[in-house]
Design an enzyme around this catalytic site. Structure first.
Site, PDB file in Angstrom:
ATOM      1  N   HIS A  89       0.814  -1.229   0.000  1.00  0.00           N
ATOM      2  CA  HIS A  89       0.000   0.000   0.000  1.00  0.00           C
ATOM      3  C   HIS A  89       0.840   1.269   0.000  1.00  0.00           C
ATOM      4  O   HIS A  89       0.359   2.326   0.426  1.00  0.00           O
ATOM      5  CB  HIS A  89      -0.971  -0.017   1.187  1.00  0.00           C
ATOM      6  CG  HIS A  89      -0.290   0.054   2.532  1.00  0.00           C
ATOM      7  ND1 HIS A  89      -0.795  -0.554   3.646  1.00  0.00           N
ATOM      8  CD2 HIS A  89       0.843   0.666   2.944  1.00  0.00           C
ATOM      9  CE1 HIS A  89       0.006  -0.317   4.679  1.00  0.00           C
ATOM     10  NE2 HIS A  89       1.005   0.422   4.279  1.00  0.00           N
ATOM     11  N   HIS A 107      -2.672   4.787   9.291  1.00  0.00           N
ATOM     12  CA  HIS A 107      -1.368   5.382   9.613  1.00  0.00           C
ATOM     13  C   HIS A 107      -1.586   6.701  10.338  1.00  0.00           C
ATOM     14  O   HIS A 107      -1.225   7.769   9.852  1.00  0.00           O
ATOM     15  CB  HIS A 107      -0.551   5.605   8.347  1.00  0.00           C
ATOM     16  CG  HIS A 107      -0.263   4.354   7.558  1.00  0.00           C
ATOM     17  ND1 HIS A 107      -1.220   3.705   6.820  1.00  0.00           N
ATOM     18  CD2 HIS A 107       0.875   3.641   7.401  1.00  0.00           C
ATOM     19  CE1 HIS A 107      -0.675   2.642   6.236  1.00  0.00           C
ATOM     20  NE2 HIS A 107       0.592   2.575   6.579  1.00  0.00           N
ATOM     21  N   GLU A 121       3.521  -5.308   8.898  1.00  0.00           N
ATOM     22  CA  GLU A 121       2.239  -5.144   8.177  1.00  0.00           C
ATOM     23  C   GLU A 121       1.805  -6.459   7.511  1.00  0.00           C
ATOM     24  O   GLU A 121       0.625  -6.667   7.240  1.00  0.00           O
ATOM     25  CB  GLU A 121       2.371  -4.048   7.108  1.00  0.00           C
ATOM     26  CG  GLU A 121       2.473  -2.643   7.688  1.00  0.00           C
ATOM     27  CD  GLU A 121       2.665  -1.563   6.618  1.00  0.00           C
ATOM     28  OE1 GLU A 121       2.559  -0.384   6.979  1.00  0.00           O
ATOM     29  OE2 GLU A 121       2.933  -1.873   5.444  1.00  0.00           O
ATOM     30  N   HIS A 161       9.982  -3.820   4.555  1.00  0.00           N
ATOM     31  CA  HIS A 161      10.437  -2.428   4.544  1.00  0.00           C
ATOM     32  C   HIS A 161      10.671  -1.925   5.955  1.00  0.00           C
ATOM     33  O   HIS A 161      10.034  -2.376   6.906  1.00  0.00           O
ATOM     34  CB  HIS A 161       9.491  -1.500   3.786  1.00  0.00           C
ATOM     35  CG  HIS A 161       8.085  -1.322   4.308  1.00  0.00           C
ATOM     36  ND1 HIS A 161       7.198  -2.354   4.490  1.00  0.00           N
ATOM     37  CD2 HIS A 161       7.396  -0.197   4.641  1.00  0.00           C
ATOM     38  CE1 HIS A 161       6.033  -1.877   4.899  1.00  0.00           C
ATOM     39  NE2 HIS A 161       6.129  -0.564   5.012  1.00  0.00           N
TER      40      HIS A 161
HETATM   41  C1  DHB Z   1       6.177   3.614   2.806  1.00  0.00           C
HETATM   42  C2  DHB Z   1       5.556   2.378   2.904  1.00  0.00           C
HETATM   43  C3  DHB Z   1       4.461   2.215   3.729  1.00  0.00           C
HETATM   44  O1  DHB Z   1       3.838   1.019   3.899  1.00  0.00           O
HETATM   45  C4  DHB Z   1       3.949   3.304   4.447  1.00  0.00           C
HETATM   46  O2  DHB Z   1       2.832   3.120   5.172  1.00  0.00           O
HETATM   47  C5  DHB Z   1       4.581   4.552   4.364  1.00  0.00           C
HETATM   48  C6  DHB Z   1       5.694   4.690   3.538  1.00  0.00           C
HETATM   49  C7  DHB Z   1       7.354   3.805   1.903  1.00  0.00           C
HETATM   50  O3  DHB Z   1       7.832   2.849   1.303  1.00  0.00           O
HETATM   51  O4  DHB Z   1       7.788   4.941   1.768  1.00  0.00           O
HETATM   52 FE    FE Z   2       2.328   1.193   5.678  1.00  0.00          FE
END
Ligand code: DHB
Ligand code: FE
Length: 314
Positions: A12, A59, A243, A196
């Site tokens: 997302h 978020h 996540e 991530h």
């Molecule tokens: C990013 C990824 C995410 O899942 C998020 O909620 C905010 C930022 C990113 O890759 O920058």
């Molecule tokens: Fe996220």
């Protein structure tokens, strides 16, 4: 009865939404990402779900750090867009499906999963970006192709729910859907991830080996994934990789054995590994047969479902 015909997993990343909103989809960096969803959009147009249950995380748009429910089900008639940073994306208000959502809340809570019921809630990129990836770009003044029941999961403040809890919640959601009398074709999304980490000394971490093994097991051996402890997600997939537990709610709502319809993986989009999968229930063939037997064609059923929503809003 209502039936879950397929599960969809999708990242997302908010920058994907910004790329779409700012007309950058043809730039090579973004084309690489968007082209991976073209077949999925065709699949979605063909599948034509009557309703989508979308498991996502907020978020700090709808819930601040003052109050973070572990599982929050959107039972409202509509969910306006909101977002951190740049503010709400230019996407249509998401229409809900209060009758089915309330039925799911009742069934799942009486099955001892303590959901928070949200009768008013805004939704952020966690939900609207996967919707765009699967439904395509939708003009702000137009309509998303089907109503949505949002399920927000806390993966932003420790402790998030375990993968096992998520998987079992998926099972309870399936039971709830299948006890709803209306003949509805339902899809369920699990969103977020894949690996991530946005901040700290390991910012930028991506672990493709872990991600690909997660996708393999999601398809063939989800029980194995349900045993993974939080610490493994943190270590292997980065702090925000947690996540991925949300994908297990989606997987829990499907048959043990599913058909993998499609998979896509690319690195990176912004800071994140983009993963995407479509898993179809084999009992789907049965659903098709019963839909074919039904006197009302799918188009009419969808119109009736929408009329019901409009009536409830009314
Ligand atoms: C990013 C990824 C995410 O899942 C998020 O909620 C905010 C930022 C990113 O890759 O920058
Ligand atoms: Fe996220």
């Amino acid at each position: 009865m209502a039936r879950i015909v397929a599960g969809i997993g999708s990242s997302h990343v908010p920058a994907i939404g910004a790329a779409l909103d700012n007309g950058k989809t043809e730039e090579p960096y973004w084309k690489r990402v968007f082209s991976g969803f073209e077949k999925s959009q065709a699949w979605m147009r063909e599948t034509k779900p009557d309703v989508a249950i979308i498991v996502y995380n907020d978020h700090a748009s709808a819930f601040s750090v003052e109050m973070i429910p572990t599982f929050a089900l959107g039972c409202a008639a509509e969910f306006p867009p909101a977002d951190e940073g740049w503010g709400p994306r230019p996407v249509p208000v998401v229409q809900g499906y209060p009758a089915l959502a309330s039925h799911i809340a009742q069934s799942v809570i009486l099955d001892e999963f303590d959901l928070t019921i949200c009768n008013k809630m805004e939704v952020d990129h966690g939900m609207t970006v996967p919707m765009n990836l699967l439904f395509g770009k939708v003009d702000k003044n137009s309509h998303w192709p089907c109503p949505v029941i949002p399920l927000a999961v806390n993966v932003v403040m420790y402790p998030p729910p375990t993968g096992h809890r998520c998987y079992m919640l998926g099972r309870a959601i399936r039971k709830a859907v299948e006890s709803y009398p209306e003949d509805l074709k339902v899809v369920i999304f699990g969103t977020g991830g894949l690996s991530h980490q946005i901040s700290g000394p390991r910012a930028g971490l991506i672990n493709s080996k872990w991600d690909k093994s997660f996708l393999d097991n999601l398809s063939k051996n989800p029980q194995k994934l349900a045993k993974i402890p939080h610490i493994d997600y943190m270590r292997e997939a980065g702090a925000e990789g947690i996540e991925m537990v949300m994908w297990l709610i989606m997987r829990g709502a499907l048959d043990d054995k599913v058909d993998e319809v499609y998979r896509f993986y690319t690195v990176p989009a912004s800071n994140t590994a983009v993963g995407h999968i479509i898993l179809a229930n084999r009992s789907r063939a049965g659903a098709r047969k019963s839909a074919a037997k039904s006197k009302r064609p799918a188009k009419v059923k969808r119109a009736a479902a929408q009329a019901k929503v409009d009536g409830l809003r009314g």
